[in-house]
Every structure is written in C-alpha cells, then in structure tokens.
Design a protein around this motif. Structure first.
Motif, PDB file in Angstrom:
ATOM      1  N   GLU A   1      26.758  61.119  45.128  1.00 36.99           N
ATOM      2  CA  GLU A   1      28.186  61.296  45.354  1.00 36.99           C
ATOM      3  C   GLU A   1      28.861  59.935  45.417  1.00 36.99           C
ATOM      4  N   PHE A   2      30.164  59.919  45.114  1.00 39.23           N
ATOM      5  CA  PHE A   2      30.884  58.648  45.102  1.00 39.23           C
ATOM      6  C   PHE A   2      32.357  58.873  45.419  1.00 39.23           C
ATOM      7  N   SER A   3      33.018  57.805  45.866  1.00 43.08           N
ATOM      8  CA  SER A   3      34.434  57.851  46.197  1.00 43.08           C
ATOM      9  C   SER A   3      35.172  56.764  45.441  1.00 43.08           C
TER      10      SER A   3
ATOM     11  N   GLU B   1      29.711  67.165  36.981  1.00 45.13           N
ATOM     12  CA  GLU B   1      30.501  66.417  37.950  1.00 45.13           C
ATOM     13  C   GLU B   1      31.544  67.344  38.570  1.00 45.13           C
ATOM     14  N   LYS B   2      31.693  67.250  39.869  1.00 49.63           N
ATOM     15  CA  LYS B   2      32.691  68.072  40.553  1.00 49.63           C
ATOM     16  C   LYS B   2      33.249  67.306  41.751  1.00 49.63           C
TER      17      LYS B   2
ATOM     18  N   SER C   1      33.903  73.894  33.823  1.00 45.48           N
ATOM     19  CA  SER C   1      33.259  75.063  34.421  1.00 45.48           C
ATOM     20  C   SER C   1      34.270  75.901  35.188  1.00 45.48           C
ATOM     21  N   SER C   2      33.855  77.091  35.583  1.00 47.13           N
ATOM     22  CA  SER C   2      34.760  78.034  36.249  1.00 47.13           C
ATOM     23  C   SER C   2      35.269  77.519  37.596  1.00 47.13           C
ATOM     24  N   ASP C   3      34.518  76.592  38.235  1.00 42.90           N
ATOM     25  CA  ASP C   3      34.935  76.059  39.531  1.00 42.90           C
ATOM     26  C   ASP C   3      35.741  74.771  39.405  1.00 42.90           C
ATOM     27  N   GLY C   4      36.139  74.422  38.175  1.00 40.33           N
ATOM     28  CA  GLY C   4      36.942  73.223  37.970  1.00 40.33           C
ATOM     29  C   GLY C   4      36.130  71.959  37.807  1.00 40.33           C
ATOM     30  N   GLY C   5      34.823  72.106  37.696  1.00 42.39           N
ATOM     31  CA  GLY C   5      33.962  70.953  37.474  1.00 42.39           C
ATOM     32  C   GLY C   5      33.880  70.595  35.996  1.00 42.39           C
ATOM     33  N   LEU C   6      33.306  69.438  35.717  1.00 43.38           N
ATOM     34  CA  LEU C   6      33.154  68.968  34.345  1.00 43.38           C
ATOM     35  C   LEU C   6      31.684  69.005  33.956  1.00 43.38           C
TER      36      LEU C   6
ATOM     37  N   SER D   1      34.918  63.598  48.219  1.00 46.52           N
ATOM     38  CA  SER D   1      34.175  62.722  47.306  1.00 46.52           C
ATOM     39  C   SER D   1      33.777  63.482  46.042  1.00 46.52           C
ATOM     40  N   PHE D   2      33.468  62.711  45.011  1.00 46.53           N
ATOM     41  CA  PHE D   2      32.966  63.270  43.766  1.00 46.53           C
ATOM     42  C   PHE D   2      31.453  63.442  43.857  1.00 46.53           C
TER      43      PHE D   2
END
Length: 204
Positions: free
Chosen positions: A197-199, A168-169, A133-138, A176-177
């Motif tokens: 969310e996860f780390s 996912e971002k 995505s444009s914000d660097g997310g998947l 965190s993800f």
C-alpha cells in the motif's frame, strides 16, 4: 489529457475518485508516493541469476522480503517523436540496498492499448490492457511481449513470456492506495509478485 484517460475512455469515470486523481496528471505534474510492500516474492531459484542480471537494467531483482519500504514516481514526459509518455520509477529499499522496477508507457490509439517498455535501457516490451473493476479499482493485464535488443524487437513465444496482472484500488478506511502485482509464466508458473500500500505526497 493523460494516456490513461484516453485508453480507458468512458471507463475512466467508473474509477474510484482517488484513482482518477492518481492517473489524471493535472498540468503534467508528477505523481509521488511512498509506501510499504507487505510481501515481495520471487519464483524458482533457477531464475535468480536472471533476476540478478535484471538489476543492471532496473527491471527485476533477486531480493525478497516483508514490509519493504518503497517509492513510486510517475512522470509525464514527451518522447523524441512528440509522443506523450509516462515514466514509471519504482524503488524498493532492502536495508541500504536499493532496487528498481522501471518502465516507460505510451498510448497506441489504433489498438487502444498501452505500450510498456520495461527496464532502463528497455529489455522487454509488453502490450497492456486497462480495465476498471466493479468496485472502482484498476486492473492491468499484459498481452503480447517482445524481447528488446536495442532497435531490434523480437516477438516472444508464450512459453517465454512473463505475463503480469496488476490490481490497484483505493482503501477509504486507511486513506491509501493498495497494489498487487503477479507475474506468471505458462510453463514455470509464479515468477514474481508483490503486494502493498502507498500514499500520495500531494494529490490535487
């Protein structure tokens, strides 16, 4: 080079740097993470018997809730035919009860998609399309699906498919993800979703 780098090709460099680290798998090291699912929601109650059956194959489960602890382990492995694969092990903790949502992914280089076998043993197959995505997310979207009965795979008509959208971002402020999964059917609508969310334990 991981299957995710290959399928994204030039798009991979547009991923947020932390997502690049997450999906690179240097030295074939597994990715371990823990987190909290803020919400886990199921679909119509008519589907609950199907979800209960899904627990036997580590695919779906009938439980729902908020603030559910979970873990993710992504492990690079080599299949029987020498194919590079990524094993996905997602475990959700509902009190003392553990539920799973597992899968095995590999690359179809000719079609430039990820092959996703869901469950253990697998009961559903899905083509997956990966985009950045444009914000660097998947963003991951499921396409054609098949019912898996041992060595036999039967194409599923769209009316019987559970089509997933995964986003996912990386949240820099929290470090965190963030993950959001939504599974829908053209006829029934919402089937299953979760958001949390996860780390990562260690991320080189």
């Amino acid at each position: 080079m991981s299957i995710f780098i290959k399928v994204l090709d030039k798009q991979f460099d547009r991923l947020h740097p932390m997502l690049q680290k997450r999906y690179r798998f240097p030295n074939n090291a597994p990715f371990h993470a823990t987190g909290i699912m803020k919400t886990i929601n199921g679909g119509p109650k008519i589907l609950y018997p199907l979800f209960s059956l899904g627990t036997k194959n580590k695919l779906l489960f009938p439980e729902q809730g908020i603030d559910i602890p979970f873990t993710i382990i992504n492990t690079p492995i080599v299949g029987p035919n020498g194919e590079e694969q990524i094993h996905w092990e997602r475990t959700f903790y509902f009190g003392k009860k553990k539920r799973h949502f597992n899968a095995l992914m590999s690359l179809d280089s000719k079609r430039n998609i990820i092959k996703d076998y869901l469950g253990e043993p697998s009961v559903v197959y899905s083509d997956l399309v990966f985009t950045v995505s444009s914000d660097g997310g998947l963003k991951i979207e499921s396409r054609k699906q098949r019912l898996v009965l041992g060595r036999i795979e039967i194409p599923l008509p769209k009316l019987f498919q559970g089509l997933a959208t995964v986003k996912e971002k990386y949240n820099e402020e929290k470090g965190s993800f963030e993950i959001a999964v939504d599974v829908r059917n053209p006829l029934i609508g919402h089937i299953f979703s979760y958001k949390g969310e996860f780390s990562a334990h260690v991320l080189e």
